[in-house]
Motif scaffolding. Structure first.
Motif, PDB file in Angstrom:
ATOM      1  N   ASP A  53      27.826  72.490  85.239  1.00  0.00           N
ATOM      2  CA  ASP A  53      28.686  73.561  85.719  1.00  0.00           C
ATOM      3  C   ASP A  53      30.151  73.248  85.421  1.00  0.00           C
ATOM      4  OD1 ASP A  53      30.234  72.524  88.133  1.00  0.00           O
ATOM      5  OD2 ASP A  53      28.199  72.153  88.846  1.00  0.00           O
ATOM      6  N   THR A  54      30.982  74.271  85.533  1.00  0.00           N
ATOM      7  CA  THR A  54      32.419  74.141  85.272  1.00  0.00           C
ATOM      8  C   THR A  54      33.214  74.121  86.564  1.00  0.00           C
ATOM      9  OG1 THR A  54      32.683  76.545  85.124  1.00  0.00           O
ATOM     10  CG2 THR A  54      32.223  75.356  83.059  1.00  0.00           C
ATOM     11  N   GLY A  86      26.065  63.526  88.317  1.00  0.00           N
ATOM     12  CA  GLY A  86      27.438  63.083  88.493  1.00  0.00           C
ATOM     13  C   GLY A  86      28.409  63.982  87.765  1.00  0.00           C
ATOM     14  N   PRO A  87      29.656  63.525  87.692  1.00  0.00           N
ATOM     15  CA  PRO A  87      30.683  64.331  87.038  1.00  0.00           C
ATOM     16  C   PRO A  87      30.307  64.642  85.589  1.00  0.00           C
ATOM     17  CG  PRO A  87      31.648  62.401  88.104  1.00  0.00           C
ATOM     18  CD  PRO A  87      30.167  62.238  88.162  1.00  0.00           C
ATOM     19  N   ALA A  88      30.596  65.862  85.177  1.00  0.00           N
ATOM     20  CA  ALA A  88      30.357  66.262  83.790  1.00  0.00           C
ATOM     21  C   ALA A  88      31.577  65.904  82.956  1.00  0.00           C
ATOM     22  CB  ALA A  88      30.095  67.765  83.714  1.00  0.00           C
ATOM     23  N   PRO A  89      31.377  65.563  81.692  1.00  0.00           N
ATOM     24  CA  PRO A  89      32.540  65.320  80.820  1.00  0.00           C
ATOM     25  C   PRO A  89      33.436  66.563  80.796  1.00  0.00           C
ATOM     26  CG  PRO A  89      30.508  64.659  79.731  1.00  0.00           C
ATOM     27  CD  PRO A  89      30.112  65.394  80.991  1.00  0.00           C
ATOM     28  N   GLY A  90      34.697  66.394  81.039  1.00  0.00           N
ATOM     29  CA  GLY A  90      35.620  67.521  81.029  1.00  0.00           C
ATOM     30  C   GLY A  90      35.725  68.258  82.354  1.00  0.00           C
ATOM     31  N   GLY A  91      35.011  67.808  83.375  1.00  0.00           N
ATOM     32  CA  GLY A  91      35.060  68.438  84.693  1.00  0.00           C
ATOM     33  C   GLY A  91      33.749  69.087  85.054  1.00  0.00           C
TER      34      GLY A  91
END
Length: 109
Positions: A53-54, A86-91
């Motif tokens: 997700d963003t 966990g956190p996605a690359p780029g947010g």
């Protein structure tokens, strides 16, 4: 959907469905204004599920992991797979599961 057309065991398919449903529920509950991408890939003897997700991504580390993430991890483990969250690359946030298509030796549900 990406990959080859192949039969997927009912339990593996249900596990993938539940992961997608829970990940999208988490997007609605925690991401704030966001979009989500669901990618399901079959190939190389595995089914891969990825939900990215963003949204705002994880805040400070929680004191405990929610029941949804624990449930996803347990379902994937039953079939000898792995789950990464966990956190996605780029947010944003990412849920990634890799589940063997041949659950031989997996723990029965």
């Amino acid at each position: 959907m990406e990959g080859t057309s192949t039969a997927v065991a009912e339990g593996v398919a249900l596990t993938a469905h539940r992961i997608v449903a829970e990940a999208l529920r988490n997007v609605l509950a925690h991401a704030g204004p966001a979009t989500a991408l669901v990618r399901i890939t079959v190939g190389g003897g595995v089914l891969t599920v990825e939900v990215v997700d963003t949204g705002r991504g994880p805040g400070r580390p929680p004191d405990r992991i929610g029941h949804g993430l624990v449930g996803m991890r347990e379902r994937v483990a039953l079939y000898g797979g792995i789950l990464r969250t966990g956190p996605a690359p780029g947010g944003g946030f990412r849920v990634y599961a890799r589940i063997p298509l041949d659950p031989a030796g997996a723990v029965p549900a």
